[in-house]
Design an enzyme around this catalytic site. Structure first.
Site, PDB file in Angstrom:
ATOM      1  N   ASP A  53      49.716  -5.870 -27.145  1.00 15.29           N
ATOM      2  CA  ASP A  53      51.134  -5.525 -27.173  1.00 15.29           C
ATOM      3  C   ASP A  53      51.324  -4.229 -26.372  1.00 15.29           C
ATOM      4  OD1 ASP A  53      53.883  -5.300 -28.213  1.00 15.29           O
ATOM      5  OD2 ASP A  53      53.046  -3.707 -29.466  1.00 15.29           O
ATOM      6  N   ASN A  82      57.027  -8.569 -34.552  1.00 15.08           N
ATOM      7  CA  ASN A  82      56.888  -9.618 -33.546  1.00 15.08           C
ATOM      8  C   ASN A  82      55.433  -9.849 -33.138  1.00 15.08           C
ATOM      9  OD1 ASN A  82      56.802  -7.123 -32.210  1.00 15.08           O
ATOM     10  ND2 ASN A  82      57.676  -7.941 -30.334  1.00 15.08           N
TER      11      ASN A  82
END
Length: 270
Positions: free
Chosen positions: A9, A221
């Site tokens: 990420d 997420n």
């Protein structure tokens, strides 16, 4: 050592609190890339504002954008492992007519390169382009193709109400995610698409077994990606939900080179 897929990420994980790459992080990721491991960015950002980070690291690998809705290989447009899940543009137009009723401050529709907005007074944020030529007014004359994602800005106290309304009306065709941080927002993408979809597509293409997949994240997420990976690693600064599902947690935060230090120890790079 067998080839590993390292899914990273960006915000809150690979980038520091200033949304920048540290020299330590760049050095570590490049070293792993040179050793033959597959370092892949898996982010909620569109490619237009993750491109510079990709290039700064020096990657030539697939990348996953829009929380799993777009998986592609920038230098190989015909790469067979890629995919692109779009939204029906009618959803954007329908929400546009309900903007005042739902208490929505701004709706943005993401094309691959162009951003379409219901309000051209775009917040100053690394998520949105500073070049006004990349922003168009959101209407039926301008948005001719289906977008990849919709971004909804509203008061944080109103986010749950809007999310529930969207799910009630479009639930079979969309997924909705909440982003926190300095600019809270809702993101709407194709139903059933999460970051793990992109990680799995890359792993399948390169025949990387599940036990050789590492994934790093800090926000909601990232949940599915960490749960899918052979080793799901939460940043020390991660939200409680991510910490709860992780197989491991970094000893240091994103602002303390937590990702680089974990990888350095895991792959014995010292």
């Amino acid at each position: 050592m067998q080839q590993h897929l390292i899914a990273i990420d960006l915000d809150g994980t690979t980038l520091n609190d200033q949304a920048q790459l540290s020299e330590k992080t760049i050095e570590t990721l490049r070293k792993l890339d040179q050793l033959g491991h597959l370092v892949c960015i898996v982010t909620g950002r569109p490619y237009r504002n993750s491109r510079d980070i990709y290039r700064q690291i020096g990657l030539d690998n697939p990348i996953v954008n829009f929380n799993g809705a777009y998986c592609h290989y920038p230098s190989r447009p015909a790469w067979l492992g890629g995919y692109h899940y779009e939204l029906d543009k009618e959803i954007a137009f329908d929400l546009l007519t309900k903007q005042d009723e739902l208490g929505i401050d701004m709706i943005l529709a993401e094309g691959k390169e162009q951003l379409y907005s219901s309000n051209l007074n775009i917040p100053d944020s690394p998520f949105f382009p500073k070049d006004s030529n990349l922003i168009a007014s959101l209407n039926r004359k301008s948005l001719l193709d289906n977008p990849t994602a919709l971004t909804i800005l509203c008061a944080e106290s109103n986010m749950k109400v809007i999310e529930d309304r969207i799910i009630a009306h479009y639930g079979d065709s969309v997924s909705v995610r909440t982003w926190g941080g300095v600019l809270p927002l809702l993101e709407v993408i194709h139903a059933g698409i999460y970051k793990n979809r992109g990680v799995q597509a890359i792993a399948d293409f390169y025949h990387i077994p599940l036990q050789n997949i590492l994934a790093f994240g800090d926000e909601n997420n990232d949940l599915e990606m960490l749960q899918y990976a052979g080793l799901g690693v939460a940043m020390k600064n991660a939200v409680p939900e991510v910490l709860a599902v992780a197989d491991a947690v970094t000893d240091y935060t994103n602002d303390q080179d937590g990702l680089a230090l974990f990888l350095e120890e895991y792959f014995n790079l010292k």
